[in-house]
Design a protein around this motif. Structure first.
Motif, short mmCIF file in Angstrom:
data_model
loop_
_atom_site.label_atom_id
_atom_site.label_comp_id
_atom_site.label_asym_id
_atom_site.label_seq_id
_atom_site.Cartn_x
_atom_site.Cartn_y
_atom_site.Cartn_z
N VAL A 1 -18.13 -30.03 -7.11
CA VAL A 1 -19.19 -30.42 -6.19
C VAL A 1 -19.58 -31.89 -6.44
CG1 VAL A 1 -21.58 -30.00 -5.48
CG2 VAL A 1 -20.03 -28.07 -5.86
N HIS A 2 -19.70 -32.28 -7.72
CA HIS A 2 -19.97 -33.68 -8.04
C HIS A 2 -18.89 -34.58 -7.45
CE1 HIS A 2 -23.52 -33.89 -10.62
NE2 HIS A 2 -23.12 -32.79 -11.25
N ALA A 3 -17.64 -34.17 -7.59
CA ALA A 3 -16.51 -34.96 -7.06
C ALA A 3 -16.58 -35.03 -5.54
CB ALA A 3 -15.19 -34.36 -7.52
N PHE A 4 -16.92 -33.93 -4.89
CA PHE A 4 -17.05 -33.89 -3.44
C PHE A 4 -18.06 -34.94 -2.97
CE2 PHE A 4 -19.32 -32.50 0.35
CZ PHE A 4 -18.30 -32.16 1.22
N PHE A 5 -19.25 -34.96 -3.58
CA PHE A 5 -20.28 -35.90 -3.16
C PHE A 5 -19.95 -37.33 -3.56
CE2 PHE A 5 -22.86 -32.01 -2.70
CZ PHE A 5 -23.22 -32.19 -1.38
N ALA A 6 -19.30 -37.53 -4.70
CA ALA A 6 -18.89 -38.88 -5.10
C ALA A 6 -17.96 -39.48 -4.05
CB ALA A 6 -18.20 -38.84 -6.46
N GLU A 7 -17.09 -38.65 -3.49
CA GLU A 7 -16.12 -39.13 -2.49
C GLU A 7 -16.71 -39.23 -1.09
OE1 GLU A 7 -12.19 -37.49 -0.17
OE2 GLU A 7 -12.49 -36.82 -2.25
N LYS A 8 -17.45 -38.19 -0.66
CA LYS A 8 -17.87 -38.11 0.75
C LYS A 8 -19.30 -38.54 1.04
CE LYS A 8 -14.66 -34.36 1.84
NZ LYS A 8 -13.69 -35.06 2.65
N ALA A 9 -20.17 -38.48 0.04
CA ALA A 9 -21.58 -38.82 0.27
C ALA A 9 -22.23 -39.26 -1.05
CB ALA A 9 -22.31 -37.61 0.85
N PRO A 10 -21.84 -40.44 -1.54
CA PRO A 10 -22.34 -40.88 -2.85
C PRO A 10 -23.86 -41.07 -2.91
CG PRO A 10 -21.01 -42.61 -1.80
CD PRO A 10 -20.89 -41.38 -0.95
N ASP A 11 -24.52 -41.09 -1.75
CA ASP A 11 -25.97 -41.22 -1.73
C ASP A 11 -26.69 -39.91 -2.05
OD1 ASP A 11 -24.78 -40.53 0.88
OD2 ASP A 11 -26.85 -40.34 1.56
N ILE A 12 -25.95 -38.80 -2.06
CA ILE A 12 -26.55 -37.49 -2.35
C ILE A 12 -26.36 -37.16 -3.82
CG2 ILE A 12 -26.43 -35.01 -1.89
CD1 ILE A 12 -25.68 -35.71 0.99
N THR A 13 -27.46 -36.80 -4.46
CA THR A 13 -27.45 -36.49 -5.88
C THR A 13 -27.56 -34.99 -6.11
OG1 THR A 13 -28.57 -38.58 -6.32
CG2 THR A 13 -28.63 -36.93 -8.08
N VAL A 14 -26.71 -34.47 -6.96
CA VAL A 14 -26.82 -33.06 -7.36
C VAL A 14 -27.99 -32.97 -8.34
CG1 VAL A 14 -25.71 -31.15 -8.56
CG2 VAL A 14 -24.36 -32.60 -7.02
N ILE A 15 -28.91 -32.05 -8.06
CA ILE A 15 -30.06 -31.86 -8.94
C ILE A 15 -29.85 -30.58 -9.74
CG2 ILE A 15 -31.76 -33.20 -7.66
CD1 ILE A 15 -32.59 -30.70 -6.16
N GLU A 16 -30.30 -30.61 -10.98
CA GLU A 16 -30.13 -29.44 -11.84
C GLU A 16 -31.49 -28.99 -12.36
OE1 GLU A 16 -26.58 -29.28 -14.37
OE2 GLU A 16 -26.14 -31.30 -13.64
N SER A 17 -31.58 -27.69 -12.59
CA SER A 17 -32.80 -27.09 -13.09
C SER A 17 -32.47 -26.21 -14.30
CB SER A 17 -33.44 -26.22 -12.00
OG SER A 17 -34.49 -25.45 -12.54
N PRO A 18 -33.33 -26.20 -15.30
CA PRO A 18 -33.09 -25.29 -16.42
C PRO A 18 -33.27 -23.83 -16.00
CG PRO A 18 -35.19 -26.43 -16.69
CD PRO A 18 -34.51 -27.04 -15.50
N MET A 19 -34.00 -23.63 -14.89
CA MET A 19 -34.22 -22.27 -14.38
C MET A 19 -33.02 -21.84 -13.56
SD MET A 19 -38.13 -22.65 -12.98
CE MET A 19 -38.03 -21.06 -12.17
N SER A 20 -32.74 -20.56 -13.57
CA SER A 20 -31.68 -20.03 -12.72
C SER A 20 -32.10 -20.13 -11.25
CB SER A 20 -31.42 -18.56 -13.05
OG SER A 20 -30.53 -18.00 -12.10
N SER A 21 -31.12 -20.43 -10.41
CA SER A 21 -31.36 -20.45 -8.97
C SER A 21 -30.37 -19.51 -8.28
CB SER A 21 -31.23 -21.89 -8.43
OG SER A 21 -29.98 -22.44 -8.77
#
Length: 157
Positions: A6-26
């Motif tokens: 997913v990080h690679a997908f956004f780095a290539e196609k939409a570098p302005d979008i940041t993957v956010i992470e949470s210590p809580m389960s989602s």
């Protein structure tokens, strides 16, 4: 590997979008809403479905419920949720982290119109601790999704 794809997908196609992470389960809509501080309806849940011999992904509002009759009419067959092992094997993402980004193999993606009620939605990003904030139209554009009307809207849980 899923979060990395997913990080690679956004780095290539939409570098302005940041993957956010949470210590809580989602891993569920309710948990994701709590982890990322949004109402459950803004969670964009991705359903992995087998319809006949095809596998498709359906992204809907977190509180929408798939209408089997509408799905059957549109796709020409009865939808069946993939099993836990199948989901990971086919999408590359674990259950609870399934999203239309960074898939193991290309799959048809459909976005339900229930997502259009929001200026921003929060789909998972490959793991049960990650997500992105994105407009429904941008999400659909990035994954070449087709808009469909196959859900009924439920009131807040």
């Amino acid at each position: 590997m899923s979060l990395e794809s997913v990080h690679a997908f956004f780095a290539e196609k939409a570098p302005d979008i940041t993957v956010i992470e949470s210590p809580m389960s989602s891993a569920t809509v309710a948990l994701a809403a709590e982890a990322f501080g949004v109402e459950p309806a803004r969670i964009a849940k991705t359903l992995s479905l087998r319809i006949g011999d095809r596998v498709v992904l359906l992204v809907t509002s977190g509180t929408a419920r798939m209408d089997n009759k509408k799905v059957k009419a549109l796709f020409g067959g009865k939808p069946k949720m993939l099993g836990v092992d199948e989901v990971a094997d086919i999408t590359g993402h674990e259950v609870g982290g399934v999203c239309p980004f960074g898939l193991k193999i290309p799959l048809p993606v459909y976005c339900d119109v229930s997502l259009k009620a929001f200026d921003e939605v929060v789909p998972a990003a490959g793991s049960i601790h990650s997500a992105v904030r994105i407009t429904p139209s941008r999400m659909a554009e990035l994954v070449a999704a087709e808009w469909v009307d196959v859900c009924e809207i439920r009131s807040q849980q």
